[in-house]
Design an enzyme around this catalytic site. Structure first.
Site, PDB file in Angstrom:
ATOM      1  CE  LYS A  41     -44.905 -17.729 -26.674  1.00 60.42           C
ATOM      2  NZ  LYS A  41     -45.825 -18.360 -25.843  1.00 60.42           N
TER       3      LYS A  41
ATOM      4  CB  SER B 198     -43.498 -24.242 -23.799  1.00 59.15           C
ATOM      5  OG  SER B 198     -44.965 -24.454 -23.331  1.00 59.15           O
TER       6      SER B 198
ATOM      7  NE  ARG C   4     -46.800 -18.616 -16.741  1.00 57.67           N
ATOM      8  CZ  ARG C   4     -45.754 -18.557 -17.577  1.00 57.67           C
ATOM      9  NH1 ARG C   4     -44.834 -19.550 -17.695  1.00 57.67           N
ATOM     10  NH2 ARG C   4     -45.505 -17.491 -18.290  1.00 57.67           N
TER      11      ARG C   4
ATOM     12  CG  HIS D  55     -49.612 -25.941 -21.155  1.00 59.97           C
ATOM     13  ND1 HIS D  55     -48.469 -26.106 -21.637  1.00 59.97           N
ATOM     14  CD2 HIS D  55     -49.959 -24.553 -21.228  1.00 59.97           C
ATOM     15  CE1 HIS D  55     -47.870 -25.297 -22.085  1.00 59.97           C
ATOM     16  NE2 HIS D  55     -48.524 -24.101 -21.824  1.00 59.97           N
TER      17      HIS D  55
HETATM   18  N1  COA Z   1     -48.231 -23.468 -16.108  1.00 55.32           N
HETATM   19  C1  COA Z   1     -47.142 -23.482 -16.638  1.00 55.32           C
HETATM   20  N2  COA Z   1     -46.700 -22.653 -17.809  1.00 55.32           N
HETATM   21  C2  COA Z   1     -47.814 -22.192 -18.467  1.00 55.32           C
HETATM   22  C3  COA Z   1     -49.208 -22.120 -18.180  1.00 55.32           C
HETATM   23  C4  COA Z   1     -49.423 -23.032 -16.941  1.00 55.32           C
HETATM   24  N3  COA Z   1     -50.686 -23.260 -16.450  1.00 55.32           N
HETATM   25  N4  COA Z   1     -49.980 -21.557 -18.722  1.00 55.32           N
HETATM   26  C5  COA Z   1     -48.917 -20.963 -19.862  1.00 55.32           C
HETATM   27  N5  COA Z   1     -47.858 -21.294 -19.472  1.00 55.32           N
HETATM   28  C6  COA Z   1     -46.803 -21.011 -20.288  1.00 55.32           C
HETATM   29  C7  COA Z   1     -46.673 -21.299 -21.660  1.00 55.32           C
HETATM   30  O1  COA Z   1     -45.917 -22.766 -22.037  1.00 55.32           O
HETATM   31  C8  COA Z   1     -45.820 -20.296 -22.331  1.00 55.32           C
HETATM   32  O2  COA Z   1     -44.435 -20.652 -22.310  1.00 55.32           O
HETATM   33  P1  COA Z   1     -43.486 -19.952 -23.368  1.00 55.32           P
HETATM   34  O3  COA Z   1     -43.731 -18.433 -23.526  1.00 55.32           O
HETATM   35  O4  COA Z   1     -42.337 -20.460 -23.102  1.00 55.32           O
HETATM   36  O5  COA Z   1     -44.115 -20.672 -24.719  1.00 55.32           O
HETATM   37  C9  COA Z   1     -46.269 -19.083 -21.469  1.00 55.32           C
HETATM   38  O6  COA Z   1     -46.696 -19.488 -20.351  1.00 55.32           O
HETATM   39  C10 COA Z   1     -47.375 -18.111 -22.277  1.00 55.32           C
HETATM   40  O7  COA Z   1     -48.585 -18.950 -22.410  1.00 55.32           O
HETATM   41  P2  COA Z   1     -49.633 -18.113 -22.931  1.00 55.32           P
HETATM   42  O8  COA Z   1     -50.030 -16.947 -22.157  1.00 55.32           O
HETATM   43  O9  COA Z   1     -50.911 -19.183 -22.929  1.00 55.32           O
HETATM   44  O10 COA Z   1     -49.470 -17.628 -24.355  1.00 55.32           O
HETATM   45  P3  COA Z   1     -49.161 -18.633 -25.587  1.00 55.32           P
HETATM   46  O11 COA Z   1     -48.136 -17.921 -26.348  1.00 55.32           O
HETATM   47  O12 COA Z   1     -48.974 -20.020 -25.181  1.00 55.32           O
HETATM   48  O13 COA Z   1     -50.730 -18.339 -26.220  1.00 55.32           O
HETATM   49  C11 COA Z   1     -52.551 -17.538 -27.496  1.00 55.32           C
HETATM   50  C12 COA Z   1     -51.300 -17.083 -26.693  1.00 55.32           C
HETATM   51  C13 COA Z   1     -52.075 -18.374 -28.747  1.00 55.32           C
HETATM   52  C14 COA Z   1     -53.634 -18.144 -26.735  1.00 55.32           C
HETATM   53  C15 COA Z   1     -52.972 -16.228 -28.059  1.00 55.32           C
HETATM   54  O14 COA Z   1     -51.729 -15.492 -28.790  1.00 55.32           O
HETATM   55  C16 COA Z   1     -54.261 -16.296 -28.801  1.00 55.32           C
HETATM   56  O15 COA Z   1     -55.158 -16.248 -28.481  1.00 55.32           O
HETATM   57  N6  COA Z   1     -53.865 -16.671 -30.383  1.00 55.32           N
HETATM   58  C17 COA Z   1     -54.913 -16.608 -31.412  1.00 55.32           C
HETATM   59  C18 COA Z   1     -55.103 -15.252 -32.273  1.00 55.32           C
HETATM   60  C19 COA Z   1     -55.820 -14.189 -31.427  1.00 55.32           C
HETATM   61  O16 COA Z   1     -56.912 -14.370 -31.043  1.00 55.32           O
HETATM   62  N7  COA Z   1     -55.222 -13.219 -31.060  1.00 55.32           N
HETATM   63  C20 COA Z   1     -55.795 -12.031 -30.155  1.00 55.32           C
HETATM   64  C21 COA Z   1     -55.468 -12.408 -28.885  1.00 55.32           C
HETATM   65  S1  COA Z   1     -56.132 -11.185 -27.812  1.00 55.32           S
END
Ligand code: COA
Length: 170
Positions: free
Chosen positions: A43, A130, A92, A19
């Site tokens: 989650k 994560s 990724r 991140h």
């Molecule tokens: N390098 C390494 N790992 C990464 C990364 C990077 N650059 N970017 C993301 N990851 C990992 C994260 O740690 C996460 O790991 P985990 O699944 O073990 O926790 C995984 O990849 C998924 O990350 P991400 O795609 O960012 O999903 P998220 O669950 O962390 O976040 C939100 C998703 C919160 C951004 C999304 O649900 C959201 O926008 N929520 C707000 C409500 C909303 O608007 N909902 C409608 C969305 S269309």
């Protein structure tokens, strides 16, 4: 409309070098970057939103154009509220693509003024997540390659204590 503000969203439970690489690169591309600790309803998080914000802040000292906030609502609404025109995410692998594509299209539908931009994740972070960091910490493994020193103890204190039945010293 401020074209120079971008949002970097995620659950950040916890923030990792993956991140931080994306946040740092976004901070060079945009005048202002807002890191939004958001909720992924699917989650269960190990850290409260406030703890996640605090941990990210500890890791971004020196990035003067980066702000960190928690927002519990829809990301598209937050982007509109802050006049942001971009959502920046790391991609990724192909496995991320379908989910990210779906989120990008949904956010665009909800807020037509916001574009989702994907930065290629640095090769050393391709496999990182994560959950992986938490799994390693829970079993007393070394997480130094995945998260900054500033938050290492915060993670071990929370995750290892919860799983101390493994009997392995961190
Ligand atoms: N390098 C390494 N790992 C990464 C990364 C990077 N650059 N970017 C993301 N990851 C990992 C994260 O740690 C996460 O790991 P985990 O699944 O073990 O926790 C995984 O990849 C998924 O990350 P991400 O795609 O960012 O999903 P998220 O669950 O962390 O976040 C939100 C998703 C919160 C951004 C999304 O649900 C959201 O926008 N929520 C707000 C409500 C909303 O608007 N909902 C409608 C969305 S269309």
């Amino acid at each position: 409309m401020n074209r120079l503000t971008a949002i970097c969203p995620g659950s950040f439970d916890p923030v990792t070098f993956g991140h931080l690489d994306i946040i740092t690169r976004a901070s060079r591309l945009f005048e202002k970057v807002i890191v939004v600790v958001a909720s992924n309803g699917a989650k269960h998080c190990s850290f409260t939103p406030e703890e996640r914000v605090k941990m990210i802040k500890k890791c971004i000292a020196g990035l003067d154009n980066v702000e960190v906030v928690h927002f519990g609502g829809l990301l598209a609404d937050y982007a509109a509220k802050r006049n942001a025109t971009a959502i920046v995410k790391g991609l990724r692998a192909m496995s991320d693509f379908e989910y990210e594509f779906q989120m990008a299209l949904t956010n665009k539908k909800l807020n037509p003024n916001v574009e989702t931009l994907f930065l290629t994740t640095a090769s050393q972070n391709m496999y990182l997540s994560s959950s992986m960091v938490k799994q390693i910490a829970s079993m007393g493994g070394d997480i130094s390659s995945f998260v900054p020193e500033e938050i290492k103890e915060d993670i071990i204190d929370r995750i290892y204590i919860k799983n101390s039945e493994t009997g392995v010293e961190p």
